[in-house]
Scaffold this motif. Sequence first.
Motif, PDB file in Angstrom:
ATOM      1  N   ASP A 133       0.843  -1.199   0.000  1.00 52.66           N
ATOM      2  CA  ASP A 133       0.000   0.000   0.000  1.00 52.66           C
ATOM      3  C   ASP A 133       0.874   1.243   0.000  1.00 52.66           C
ATOM      4  OD1 ASP A 133      -2.020  -1.822   0.411  1.00 52.66           O
ATOM      5  OD2 ASP A 133      -2.374  -1.272   2.482  1.00 52.66           O
ATOM      6  N   GLU A 147      -3.449   0.366  -3.441  1.00 51.44           N
ATOM      7  CA  GLU A 147      -2.995  -0.961  -3.007  1.00 51.44           C
ATOM      8  C   GLU A 147      -2.873  -1.924  -4.171  1.00 51.44           C
ATOM      9  OE1 GLU A 147      -4.382  -3.019   0.716  1.00 51.44           O
ATOM     10  OE2 GLU A 147      -5.327  -4.368  -0.737  1.00 51.44           O
ATOM     11  N   TYR A 148      -1.779  -2.687  -4.161  1.00 49.79           N
ATOM     12  CA  TYR A 148      -1.633  -3.841  -5.051  1.00 49.79           C
ATOM     13  C   TYR A 148      -1.587  -5.070  -4.158  1.00 49.79           C
ATOM     14  CZ  TYR A 148       0.338  -7.528  -7.825  1.00 49.79           C
ATOM     15  OH  TYR A 148       0.531  -8.739  -8.433  1.00 49.79           O
ATOM     16  N   LEU A 171      -5.043  -7.909  -7.561  1.00 48.44           N
ATOM     17  CA  LEU A 171      -6.001  -6.846  -7.334  1.00 48.44           C
ATOM     18  C   LEU A 171      -5.260  -5.519  -7.226  1.00 48.44           C
ATOM     19  CD1 LEU A 171      -8.966  -6.044  -6.433  1.00 48.44           C
ATOM     20  CD2 LEU A 171      -8.105  -6.286  -4.115  1.00 48.44           C
ATOM     21  N   GLY A 173      -6.316  -1.586  -6.222  1.00 44.73           N
ATOM     22  CA  GLY A 173      -7.426  -0.793  -5.715  1.00 44.73           C
ATOM     23  C   GLY A 173      -6.981   0.547  -5.194  1.00 44.73           C
ATOM     24  N   THR A 174      -7.930   1.443  -5.060  1.00 46.47           N
ATOM     25  CA  THR A 174      -7.647   2.761  -4.496  1.00 46.47           C
ATOM     26  C   THR A 174      -8.788   3.131  -3.564  1.00 46.47           C
ATOM     27  OG1 THR A 174      -7.114   5.057  -5.013  1.00 46.47           O
ATOM     28  CG2 THR A 174      -8.676   3.965  -6.454  1.00 46.47           C
ATOM     29  N   GLN A 175      -8.466   3.967  -2.599  1.00 42.31           N
ATOM     30  CA  GLN A 175      -9.443   4.339  -1.589  1.00 42.31           C
ATOM     31  C   GLN A 175      -9.196   5.786  -1.182  1.00 42.31           C
ATOM     32  OE1 GLN A 175      -8.928   2.049   2.041  1.00 42.31           O
ATOM     33  NE2 GLN A 175     -11.113   1.695   2.142  1.00 42.31           N
TER      34      GLN A 175
END
Length: 180
Positions: A133, A147-148, A171, A173-175
């Motif tokens: 992250d 994040e990977y 995966l 993703g982002t937040q």
Amino acid sequence: MGGGASNPYGTFFFGEADLAYTQADVQYNAEVDYGQQQNAAFNGGQAQWYGLSLLAHRKFSMPVVGRMGATLRYDLLVDSKNGGGGGGVALNANGMDTADGFGIGADCLANSKANGGLGFECKGATHQDVSLDLLFYPTQQITVKVEYRHDWANKQVFLKNDGSYGKSNDLLGTQLIYSF
């Protein structure tokens, strides 16, 4: 609960131990856990699992970007007894948790059915993952996380878009987190 479980209720035991170290901008965490649940495995027997989780996090400053952080995490869950299951692992009628990569492998189930079985002799999967992250702190209230994550298992338990199963999953993703 498992496809072969005749009773979805049974004795549940879970224990974990956590260790944490934090100093200034550095954080380390470790967790080990063990659990078992009656009648929760795919074959109707006792589900039993154990796991380990390790995490390292560091905050730092970059000249152009500003304040940021990096987190590295590793997880292991061994959930192989009696086809897996239990402890929040919800197996479908085929003995698989296709969203999280637990349960029996698709190849073992296919071989069992080809020989007139139901897959009850198959073992559950050992699931591992590693994630990286990057966190950005543009303001006091806002955190942006990217994040990977790479998951892998010793069985073909990850449902692919084409309907087949594989032993790994990736995966990205982002937040955006707003704290008030």
